[in-house]
Design an enzyme around this catalytic site. Structure first.
Site, PDB file in Angstrom:
ATOM      1  N   LEU A  35       0.846  -1.208   0.000  1.00 32.00           N
ATOM      2  CA  LEU A  35       0.000   0.000   0.000  1.00 32.00           C
ATOM      3  C   LEU A  35       0.874   1.248   0.000  1.00 32.00           C
ATOM      4  O   LEU A  35       0.848   2.054   0.933  1.00 32.00           O
ATOM      5  CB  LEU A  35      -0.986   0.003   1.184  1.00 32.00           C
ATOM      6  CG  LEU A  35      -1.950  -1.175   1.239  1.00 32.00           C
ATOM      7  CD1 LEU A  35      -2.896  -1.048   2.433  1.00 32.00           C
ATOM      8  CD2 LEU A  35      -2.751  -1.311  -0.053  1.00 32.00           C
ATOM      9  N   ASP A  59       6.037  -5.781   2.503  1.00 37.28           N
ATOM     10  CA  ASP A  59       6.989  -5.290   1.498  1.00 37.28           C
ATOM     11  C   ASP A  59       7.691  -6.482   0.836  1.00 37.28           C
ATOM     12  O   ASP A  59       8.307  -7.306   1.542  1.00 37.28           O
ATOM     13  CB  ASP A  59       8.013  -4.410   2.250  1.00 37.28           C
ATOM     14  CG  ASP A  59       9.009  -3.746   1.326  1.00 37.28           C
ATOM     15  OD1 ASP A  59       9.091  -4.120   0.129  1.00 37.28           O
ATOM     16  OD2 ASP A  59       9.729  -2.851   1.811  1.00 37.28           O
ATOM     17  N   ASP A 126       6.807  -4.010 -21.933  1.00 39.79           N
ATOM     18  CA  ASP A 126       7.462  -3.831 -23.237  1.00 39.79           C
ATOM     19  C   ASP A 126       8.542  -2.749 -23.176  1.00 39.79           C
ATOM     20  O   ASP A 126       9.366  -2.648 -24.087  1.00 39.79           O
ATOM     21  CB  ASP A 126       6.430  -3.496 -24.329  1.00 39.79           C
ATOM     22  CG  ASP A 126       5.649  -2.209 -24.085  1.00 39.79           C
ATOM     23  OD1 ASP A 126       5.817  -1.580 -23.021  1.00 39.79           O
ATOM     24  OD2 ASP A 126       4.849  -1.844 -24.971  1.00 39.79           O
ATOM     25  N   GLU A 127       8.535  -1.947 -22.106  1.00 40.56           N
ATOM     26  CA  GLU A 127       9.538  -0.872 -22.017  1.00 40.56           C
ATOM     27  C   GLU A 127      10.962  -1.409 -21.896  1.00 40.56           C
ATOM     28  O   GLU A 127      11.918  -0.667 -22.096  1.00 40.56           O
ATOM     29  CB  GLU A 127       9.232   0.067 -20.838  1.00 40.56           C
ATOM     30  CG  GLU A 127       7.961   0.834 -21.064  1.00 40.56           C
ATOM     31  CD  GLU A 127       7.810   2.086 -20.215  1.00 40.56           C
ATOM     32  OE1 GLU A 127       8.817   2.600 -19.695  1.00 40.56           O
ATOM     33  OE2 GLU A 127       6.675   2.547 -20.077  1.00 40.56           O
ATOM     34  N   TYR A 153      12.978   3.524 -14.576  1.00 42.95           N
ATOM     35  CA  TYR A 153      11.909   2.523 -14.403  1.00 42.95           C
ATOM     36  C   TYR A 153      12.177   1.297 -15.273  1.00 42.95           C
ATOM     37  O   TYR A 153      12.210   0.164 -14.777  1.00 42.95           O
ATOM     38  CB  TYR A 153      10.544   3.136 -14.758  1.00 42.95           C
ATOM     39  CG  TYR A 153       9.482   2.092 -15.036  1.00 42.95           C
ATOM     40  CD1 TYR A 153       8.970   1.296 -14.009  1.00 42.95           C
ATOM     41  CD2 TYR A 153       9.003   1.872 -16.336  1.00 42.95           C
ATOM     42  CE1 TYR A 153       8.000   0.321 -14.267  1.00 42.95           C
ATOM     43  CE2 TYR A 153       8.042   0.905 -16.597  1.00 42.95           C
ATOM     44  CZ  TYR A 153       7.551   0.127 -15.562  1.00 42.95           C
ATOM     45  OH  TYR A 153       6.609  -0.845 -15.820  1.00 42.95           O
ATOM     46  N   SER A 154      12.372   1.527 -16.578  1.00 44.26           N
ATOM     47  CA  SER A 154      12.507   0.362 -17.467  1.00 44.26           C
ATOM     48  C   SER A 154      13.809  -0.386 -17.185  1.00 44.26           C
ATOM     49  O   SER A 154      13.869  -1.611 -17.338  1.00 44.26           O
ATOM     50  CB  SER A 154      12.391   0.764 -18.931  1.00 44.26           C
ATOM     51  OG  SER A 154      13.302   1.772 -19.263  1.00 44.26           O
ATOM     52  N   ASN A 183      -1.420  -0.577 -20.599  1.00 48.46           N
ATOM     53  CA  ASN A 183      -2.771  -1.018 -20.232  1.00 48.46           C
ATOM     54  C   ASN A 183      -3.677   0.174 -19.975  1.00 48.46           C
ATOM     55  O   ASN A 183      -3.223   1.228 -19.524  1.00 48.46           O
ATOM     56  CB  ASN A 183      -2.730  -1.827 -18.938  1.00 48.46           C
ATOM     57  CG  ASN A 183      -2.253  -3.254 -19.114  1.00 48.46           C
ATOM     58  OD1 ASN A 183      -2.631  -4.130 -18.361  1.00 48.46           O
ATOM     59  ND2 ASN A 183      -1.418  -3.515 -20.114  1.00 48.46           N
ATOM     60  N   ARG A 217       1.907   4.807 -28.272  1.00 48.13           N
ATOM     61  CA  ARG A 217       1.789   3.706 -27.316  1.00 48.13           C
ATOM     62  C   ARG A 217       0.829   2.676 -27.896  1.00 48.13           C
ATOM     63  O   ARG A 217      -0.058   3.010 -28.678  1.00 48.13           O
ATOM     64  CB  ARG A 217       1.284   4.211 -25.944  1.00 48.13           C
ATOM     65  CG  ARG A 217       2.274   5.157 -25.234  1.00 48.13           C
ATOM     66  CD  ARG A 217       3.545   4.444 -24.856  1.00 48.13           C
ATOM     67  NE  ARG A 217       4.517   5.260 -24.140  1.00 48.13           N
ATOM     68  CZ  ARG A 217       5.538   5.898 -24.719  1.00 48.13           C
ATOM     69  NH1 ARG A 217       5.687   5.853 -26.027  1.00 48.13           N
ATOM     70  NH2 ARG A 217       6.415   6.568 -23.988  1.00 48.13           N
ATOM     71  N   ASN A 252      -0.250   9.909 -28.642  1.00 46.97           N
ATOM     72  CA  ASN A 252      -0.857  10.472 -27.425  1.00 46.97           C
ATOM     73  C   ASN A 252      -1.937  11.493 -27.786  1.00 46.97           C
ATOM     74  O   ASN A 252      -2.970  11.571 -27.112  1.00 46.97           O
ATOM     75  CB  ASN A 252       0.219  11.119 -26.547  1.00 46.97           C
ATOM     76  CG  ASN A 252       1.181  10.074 -25.997  1.00 46.97           C
ATOM     77  OD1 ASN A 252       0.839   8.887 -25.914  1.00 46.97           O
ATOM     78  ND2 ASN A 252       2.385  10.500 -25.648  1.00 46.97           N
TER      79      ASN A 252
END
Ligand code: NAD
Ligand code: DAU
Length: 341
Positions: A35, A59, A126-127, A153-154, A183, A217, A252
């Site tokens: 959370l 965690d 996919d990134e 991130y990727s 998504n 995207r 976009n």
């Protein structure tokens, strides 16, 4: 089967829990989620009280806690959705992405090995393939496309993928990996493009489009992502990677205009703002492998999936307004405050 779903209070994990709890009443679904800012138990209201569903707060990177949990619960299957998932946040603060996405995943893999889990499924993206040029619509990501990441991130997600596959090769851990495109659908945190634009348009606020808005995207309805993961876990081959996508590429600007049009709002709400650093140009999945080998087919195209999604955010304004006001955090205290740490 006893199935551990991590990150089940998030967007895709939450939709997956709804899907699994209803489809497999004989299976036991345990939702483990820390959370964080985007974990929201209000998403799980429809399954609360179901006999085959339980929530545990914790965690994935907390080793002693995870080992205790695996010792106690003896899971058959682990499906790891838990992650820091927002590219913009990873540009501001990469470290938590390493902790959750890399250390969290390896902690789960170690516990899966120690307690003989029969399938460990890593929900990837996919990134990890980086991006494709805008002027080569003939190119797609296949499972053999080299890993070539752009953002923190990727990069963290790619590391987690590589660890997962290395555990298969080195220790024989029975893993599968899926790499899905963007998504959309109900319960997505309103920092991501589609719910952000819907919620702002409804309030007649400006819609911040990064740069020219020509980045592409490949949009998949979250329901179709859920059916694909379910199929991979039950019928996929261990050690394999499966791409998931439905050939729904949109710029976009096309997405934002679709939303404005559906809501009857003017395009003058669009405001072009400074571009995201390192902004990936185009994602496009080739889903041939999962279609041919496992017989997966998406139910929705973007045209058939987006109207219901926009309607969901219009009809469920309490859900995202609680997030914007911070009220959703009170729900955990109300439901679990006396029972959990
Ligand atoms: P989300 O941000 O909505 O949810 C992530 C969930 O993980 C939250 O409930 C959060 O509380 C939980 N979490 C975070 N850190 C945790 C920790 N240390 N321990 C336990 N729980 C923790 O993300 P999402 O969009 O639902 O994405 C889910 C997964 O799917 C991620 O792994 C993401 O990389 C992947 N993915 C997302 C998309 C997309 O379009 N959203 C596409 C492909 C793959
Ligand atoms: O491809 C799968 C990935 O899709 C997942 O792995 C990530 O977890 C998920 O967040 C998503 O990443 P994106 O960066 O593609 O999603 P996001 O919704 O942040 O942005 C979609 C596109 O919209 C992207 O080109 C950036 C742009 N954008 C985004 C926001 C939030 C804007 O123009 N304005 C915005 O305010």
């Amino acid at each position: 089967m006893k199935i551990l779903v991590t990150g089940g209070a998030g967007f895709i994990g939450g939709n997956f829990i709804h899907y699994m709890v209803n489809k497999y009443p004989e299976d036991e679904i345990v939702n483990l989620d820390l959370l964080t800012y985007c974990g929201n138990l209000e998403t799980l209201k429809p399954v609360e009280g179901k006999k085959n569903y339980r929530f545990i707060r914790g965690d994935i990177a907390d080793r002693p806690f995870i080992f205790d949990l695996f010792e106690k619960e003896k899971f058959d299957v682990v499906i790891n959705f838990a992650a820091e998932s927002h590219v913009d946040r990873s540009i501001e603060d990469p470290a938590i992405f390493v902790k959750t996405n890399v250390l969290g995943t390896t902690t789960l893999l170690d516990a899966a090995n120690a307690y003989g889990v029969k399938r460990f499924h890593q929900v990837s993206t996919d990134e990890v393939y980086g991006d494709l040029p805008l002027d080569r619509p003939d190119l797609f990501f296949t499972e053999d496309t080299p890993i070539h990441t752009s953002s923190p991130y990727s990069s963290a997600k790619a590391s987690a993928d590589l660890f997962t596959l290395a555990y298969f090769r080195t220790f024989g851990t029975p893993v599968t990996v899926s790499r899905c495109s963007n998504n959309y659908g109900p319960y997505q945190f309103p920092e991501k493009l589609i719910p952000l634009m819907i919620s702002r348009a409804l309030a007649d606020q400006k819609l911040p489009v990064y740069g020219e808005g020509l980045n592409v995207r490949d949009w998949l309805h979250v329901y179709d992502h859920c059916t694909a993961i379910d199929l991979i876990v039950r019928e996929g081959k261990v050690g394999e990677v499966y791409n998931i996508g439905g050939h729904n590429e949109r710029t976009n600007m096309e997405v934002v205009k679709t939303i404005l049009n559906a809501l009857g709002k003017p395009e003058s709400l669009i405001e072009h703002v400074t571009d995201r650093k390192g902004h990936d140009r185009r994602y496009a999945i080739d889903p041939t492998k999962i279609e041919k080998e496992l017989g997966w087919k998406p139910v929705y195209t973007f045209e058939t999936g987006i109207p219901g999604t926009i309607r969901w955010y219009v009809d469920n304004q309490d859900w995202w307004k609680h997030i914007l006001s911070g009220e959703y955090k009170d729900y955990f205290k109300k439901m679990y405050g006396n029972r959990l740490k």
